[in-house]
Design a protein around this motif. Structure first.
Motif, mmCIF file in Angstrom:
data_model
loop_
_atom_site.group_PDB
_atom_site.id
_atom_site.type_symbol
_atom_site.label_atom_id
_atom_site.label_comp_id
_atom_site.label_asym_id
_atom_site.label_seq_id
_atom_site.Cartn_x
_atom_site.Cartn_y
_atom_site.Cartn_z
ATOM 1 N N PRO A 1 42.194 27.695 44.247
ATOM 2 C CA PRO A 1 43.365 28.538 43.964
ATOM 3 C C PRO A 1 43.166 29.509 42.807
ATOM 4 C CG PRO A 1 43.994 26.238 44.240
ATOM 5 C CD PRO A 1 42.507 26.266 44.150
ATOM 6 N N ARG A 2 42.186 29.296 41.948
ATOM 7 C CA ARG A 2 41.991 30.164 40.781
ATOM 8 C C ARG A 2 40.762 31.053 40.940
ATOM 9 N NH1 ARG A 2 45.173 28.286 36.714
ATOM 10 N NH2 ARG A 2 43.989 29.443 35.162
ATOM 11 N N GLN A 3 40.232 31.185 42.158
ATOM 12 C CA GLN A 3 38.996 31.948 42.375
ATOM 13 C C GLN A 3 39.159 33.370 41.811
ATOM 14 O OE1 GLN A 3 37.266 34.458 44.058
ATOM 15 N NE2 GLN A 3 35.354 33.455 43.451
ATOM 16 N N LEU B 1 43.979 40.415 44.397
ATOM 17 C CA LEU B 1 45.425 40.291 44.609
ATOM 18 C C LEU B 1 46.192 41.000 43.493
ATOM 19 C CD1 LEU B 1 45.681 36.560 45.775
ATOM 20 C CD2 LEU B 1 45.894 38.631 47.181
ATOM 21 N N GLY B 2 45.639 40.985 42.279
ATOM 22 C CA GLY B 2 46.266 41.723 41.191
ATOM 23 C C GLY B 2 46.286 43.218 41.464
ATOM 24 N N ILE B 3 45.198 43.744 42.021
ATOM 25 C CA ILE B 3 45.149 45.173 42.371
ATOM 26 C C ILE B 3 46.192 45.499 43.425
ATOM 27 C CG2 ILE B 3 43.713 46.956 43.429
ATOM 28 C CD1 ILE B 3 41.284 45.598 42.151
ATOM 29 N N ALA B 4 46.279 44.634 44.454
ATOM 30 C CA ALA B 4 47.257 44.872 45.516
ATOM 31 C C ALA B 4 48.682 44.856 44.964
ATOM 32 C CB ALA B 4 47.093 43.821 46.614
ATOM 33 N N ARG C 1 44.884 34.857 35.665
ATOM 34 C CA ARG C 1 44.118 33.778 36.295
ATOM 35 C C ARG C 1 42.665 34.199 36.516
ATOM 36 N NH1 ARG C 1 48.387 31.801 40.991
ATOM 37 N NH2 ARG C 1 49.966 30.924 39.567
ATOM 38 N N ALA C 2 42.473 35.455 36.895
ATOM 39 C CA ALA C 2 41.109 35.940 37.122
ATOM 40 C C ALA C 2 40.316 35.973 35.823
ATOM 41 C CB ALA C 2 41.148 37.328 37.758
ATOM 42 N N SER D 1 33.717 42.237 33.141
ATOM 43 C CA SER D 1 34.765 42.113 34.157
ATOM 44 C C SER D 1 36.069 41.622 33.532
ATOM 45 C CB SER D 1 34.322 41.148 35.259
ATOM 46 O OG SER D 1 33.162 41.616 35.908
ATOM 47 N N ALA D 2 35.967 40.645 32.634
ATOM 48 C CA ALA D 2 37.175 40.137 31.973
ATOM 49 C C ALA D 2 37.843 41.222 31.141
ATOM 50 C CB ALA D 2 36.817 38.935 31.107
#
Length: 414
Positions: free
Chosen positions: A231-233, A240-243, A259-260, A269-270
């Motif tokens: 669930p935290r992939q 999903l954040g972008i969407a 979460r990401a 990336s972070a």
């Protein structure tokens, strides 16, 4: 590959030289054995011993020490012993030095065939060819992403069942804007390696961008598959954040991106996701202080510090409490340090990069950390006898909304 086989042959040379040793020693061994047999006097020595014992036995009979019956029994025993001692001394005819000479070359050929067959079955010939192709493309005067893709495509045609080829190829397709080719390469990799969560997450992300940042049915199915396993992939959470951000759902975008961030080990990336969170917060009307805190925060640890009942008696409320996060291996300086006082306990706080003692040792550099909390009676950072402390083993870094980790101060420094 020619160099590989040359090296392989050179490694076999010492083995074959050792195997040929019996052939080279055969004549000398044959001569030594022949000389030994010709000069062997064991049988003569056994007969001489028999005669001495028989003479002694006859002398005893003449002196009357034994009767005729006892003499006959003892002589029979001596003769039987002589026969047993000489029975095994009869040597078989010595074969010539060339006898069995064909066995050694046969063994040598068998060793070579077995070694080559084993290497072709278990060796890394294909990966070596892939490595050579990559190095040649990188070192070529006209080196480019296009040339690298061309060389990897040649390797893919030559060894289509090597997962390392497709693992090297699909990121190049993705980064050069060849989305459809990247999807095909990644699907082939998944066929070879199985539906591993990170690979399926990458496939969902690529299909998402190929579909103009749209959660199509195919993408949603991949997302559901990944989240059912993890669930935290971070790859899927970032997507999903972008969407959510594109559709104006900024609070959901922040939740997904937090979460990401907690799952990404790549600092770049972070950091990009934290920038996205700050933009989403700005769209929601957050204050400048909140936005700055997001940019500075990074991954961290939410803690709840408590003092065991009875241990705090007699402590001054101003006594300092040091909260320290360290890397699990203990190879780095403290990653984050916070200072409280006994009056603050129980306390809830968050450790992040903002609490680092130096840029060279920060929480964002690790995926796990261990925690040590110490009540210093002397007020010094170094532990002393009588200080109170508590600790917690390796814990994964968290996002800001995660449940606090309980750390209980329940021991005394000896």
């Amino acid at each position: 590959m020619t160099q590989l086989w040359i090296a392989f042959a050179l490694l076999l040379v010492p083995a074959l030289w050792l195997l040929s040793h019996p052939l080279r020693r055969a004549a000398a061994v044959h001569a030594a054995q022949r000389d030994f047999e010709e000069n062997d006097r064991t049988a003569e020595q056994n007969v001489a011993v028999f005669r001495r014992r028989l003479a002694s036995l006859e002398a005893a009979r003449e002196r009357g020490e034994i009767d005729a019956e006892r003499f006959a029994e003892d002589r029979l025993e001596l003769e039987r012993s002589l026969l047993e001692d000489t029975a095994d001394l009869e040597a078989r005819p010595l074969k010539t030095a060339l006898s069995g000479r064909l066995a050694v070359p046969l063994i040598m050929v068998t060793v070579v065939i077995a070694a080559v067959a084993w290497y072709q079955q278990e060796g890394e010939e294909d990966n070596l060819a892939l490595y050579t192709a990559i190095q040649e493309a990188r070192q070529a005067p006209e080196a480019s992403a296009g040339l690298m893709i061309q060389r990897l495509e040649q390797e893919a045609a030559r060894q289509p069942d090597n997962p390392n080829v497709w693992m090297s190829l699909y990121p190049l397709y993705r980064d050069t804007g060849q989305g459809a080719a990247a999807i095909r390469a990644l699907e082939r990799l998944i066929e070879l390696e199985g539906r591993q969560v990170p690979l399926v997450a990458q496939l969902a992300q690529i299909e998402f961008f190929v579909a103009n940042r749209t959660l199509t049915e195919e993408v949603q199915a991949l997302v559901d598959e990944v989240l059912a396993e993890d669930p935290r992939q971070p790859t899927v959470q970032g997507m999903l954040g972008i969407a959510a951000f594109d559709s104006g759902r900024y609070e959901q975008a922040i939740e997904h991106w937090r979460r990401a961030v907690a799952g990404f080990e790549d600092p770049a990336s972070a950091e990009a996701l934290r920038q996205g969170i700050a933009v989403a917060q700005e769209r929601l009307g957050a204050s400048r202080e909140e936005i700055d805190a997001t940019l500075a925060e990074g991954p961290g640890l939410n803690l709840r510090i408590a003092l065991a009942e009875g241990l705090g008696e007699g402590l001054d409320e101003a006594t300092p409490v040091f909260v320290v996060a360290r890397d699990v291996a203990g190879e780095l300086p403290p990653l984050a340090v916070a200072r409280l006082s006994v009056a603050d306990l129980p306390a809830t706080l968050r450790l992040s990069d903002a609490d680092a003692m130096s840029p060279q040792a920060r929480l964002s550099q690790v995926s796990e950390a261990r925690l040590v909390v110490r009540v210093s009676r002397s007020g010094q950072a170094a532990p002393e006898a009588g200080d109170l402390f508590g600790e917690h083993g390796a814990v994964a870094l968290q996002d800001a909304d995660a449940e606090p980790i309980e750390v209980r101060i329940d021991r005394i420094v000896d």
